[in-house]
Design a protein around this motif. Structure first.
Motif, short mmCIF file in Angstrom:
data_model
loop_
_atom_site.label_atom_id
_atom_site.label_comp_id
_atom_site.label_asym_id
_atom_site.label_seq_id
_atom_site.Cartn_x
_atom_site.Cartn_y
_atom_site.Cartn_z
N TYR A 279 -19.86 28.91 -94.64
CA TYR A 279 -20.78 30.02 -94.79
C TYR A 279 -22.21 29.51 -95.02
O TYR A 279 -22.42 28.30 -95.15
N THR A 280 -23.16 30.42 -95.08
CA THR A 280 -24.51 30.12 -95.56
C THR A 280 -24.92 31.25 -96.49
O THR A 280 -24.35 32.35 -96.44
N LYS B 185 -26.24 20.46 -99.68
CA LYS B 185 -27.00 19.20 -99.79
C LYS B 185 -26.17 18.02 -100.30
O LYS B 185 -26.56 16.88 -100.16
N GLU B 186 -25.00 18.30 -100.89
CA GLU B 186 -24.20 17.23 -101.48
C GLU B 186 -23.41 16.45 -100.43
O GLU B 186 -22.79 17.07 -99.56
N PRO B 187 -23.39 15.12 -100.51
CA PRO B 187 -22.58 14.33 -99.57
C PRO B 187 -21.09 14.62 -99.76
O PRO B 187 -20.65 14.93 -100.86
N ILE B 188 -20.32 14.54 -98.67
CA ILE B 188 -18.89 14.79 -98.71
C ILE B 188 -18.17 13.62 -98.04
O ILE B 188 -18.54 13.20 -96.95
N GLU B 189 -17.15 13.12 -98.73
CA GLU B 189 -16.32 12.04 -98.20
C GLU B 189 -15.12 12.65 -97.48
O GLU B 189 -14.45 13.54 -98.03
N PHE B 190 -14.84 12.16 -96.28
CA PHE B 190 -13.67 12.63 -95.54
C PHE B 190 -13.22 11.53 -94.60
O PHE B 190 -13.97 11.07 -93.75
N LYS B 191 -11.97 11.10 -94.79
CA LYS B 191 -11.35 10.08 -93.96
C LYS B 191 -12.23 8.85 -93.76
O LYS B 191 -12.45 8.37 -92.65
N GLY B 192 -12.75 8.35 -94.88
CA GLY B 192 -13.52 7.11 -94.87
C GLY B 192 -14.96 7.24 -94.41
O GLY B 192 -15.66 6.24 -94.30
N LYS B 193 -15.44 8.44 -94.17
CA LYS B 193 -16.82 8.62 -93.73
C LYS B 193 -17.55 9.53 -94.72
O LYS B 193 -16.96 10.47 -95.25
N THR B 194 -18.82 9.25 -94.95
CA THR B 194 -19.65 10.10 -95.80
C THR B 194 -20.49 11.00 -94.91
O THR B 194 -21.25 10.52 -94.05
N TYR B 195 -20.34 12.30 -95.10
CA TYR B 195 -21.10 13.29 -94.35
C TYR B 195 -22.23 13.80 -95.24
O TYR B 195 -22.03 14.05 -96.42
N PRO C 1 -31.69 17.39 -92.39
CA PRO C 1 -32.80 18.33 -92.26
C PRO C 1 -33.07 18.59 -90.77
O PRO C 1 -33.15 17.66 -89.98
N SER C 2 -33.16 19.85 -90.40
CA SER C 2 -33.38 20.22 -89.01
C SER C 2 -33.89 21.65 -88.97
O SER C 2 -33.33 22.51 -89.65
N GLY C 3 -34.93 21.90 -88.19
CA GLY C 3 -35.46 23.25 -88.11
C GLY C 3 -35.99 23.69 -89.47
O GLY C 3 -36.51 22.89 -90.23
N ARG C 4 -35.81 24.97 -89.78
CA ARG C 4 -36.30 25.49 -91.05
C ARG C 4 -35.43 25.08 -92.23
O ARG C 4 -35.92 24.95 -93.34
N LYS C 5 -34.16 24.89 -92.01
CA LYS C 5 -33.25 24.61 -93.13
C LYS C 5 -32.51 23.29 -92.98
O LYS C 5 -32.58 22.44 -93.83
N GLY C 6 -31.76 23.15 -91.92
CA GLY C 6 -30.91 21.99 -91.75
C GLY C 6 -29.45 22.39 -91.80
O GLY C 6 -29.11 23.57 -91.88
N TYR C 7 -28.58 21.38 -91.75
CA TYR C 7 -27.14 21.64 -91.75
C TYR C 7 -26.41 20.47 -92.36
O TYR C 7 -26.94 19.36 -92.47
#
Length: 179
Positions: free
Chosen positions: A56-57, A94-104, A108-114
């Protein structure tokens, strides 16, 4: 006459309160988990559940409507709580998330980011709300974009939650296949 009006007014107020209580009792509070809590449970529970992720946003009106109409529906909430770890994931978190050995991370992109994790789960189709179903091993079952009313949502949730997807494709299950 004033006394009759006062009594009628009290009765109307009482009936209104009863009606509101009836409406509230049809809603059920959902216990949402963070990604980290759900991932921990999925790897430590003796019999883990599947994971359901609501992406969601804060600005998404359809996301809020789905929270209110669908996820608080008593039948939906009970089924989901029994069969899934339920995660709320802010697509712009904004918080990093670990999943299957990768940090997501947040991009920042456009007005907000994803958030990269949201983008990966939604397979690059940034549409809110999108609900994601993962199996007990945290493997993708399917992203489901868009607002879903309670009954159609429950139909989708049962398809994955009851493992029907292992025996029938969605078209055959939903009756949308050619006959």
């Amino acid at each position: 006459m004033k006394r009759i009006a006062k009594i009628a007014s009290k009765k109307t107020f009482f009936l209104l309160c009863l009606m509101l209580m009836g409406m509230v009792s049809n809603a059920q509070e959902v216990k949402w988990l963070s990604w980290n809590e759900a991932a921990q449970l999925a790897t430590t529970d003796e019999s883990p559940k599947k994971i359901f992720i609501d992406v969601y946003t804060d600005w998404c009106g359809w996301c809020k409507k789905m929270d209110k109409d669908t996820f608080q529906n008593a039948e939906v909430a009970a089924y989901m709580a029994e069969n899934f770890y339920m995660v709320k994931l802010d697509g712009e978190g904004k918080e990093p998330i670990e999943f299957k050995g990768k940090t997501y991370k947040f991009i920042p992109s456009g007005r907000k980011g994803y958030h990269e994790f949201a983008a990966a789960l939604m397979q690059g189709r940034m549409s809110y709300p999108t609900t994601i179903f993962l199996d007990e091993g945290m493997n993708m079952l399917s992203p489901v974009p868009g607002y879903q009313k309670p009954e159609p949502f429950l139909n989708i949730a049962r398809y994955f939650g009851d493992n029907i997807y292992k025996e029938k494709d969605w078209q055959a299950y939903s009756g949308k296949g050619s006959k």
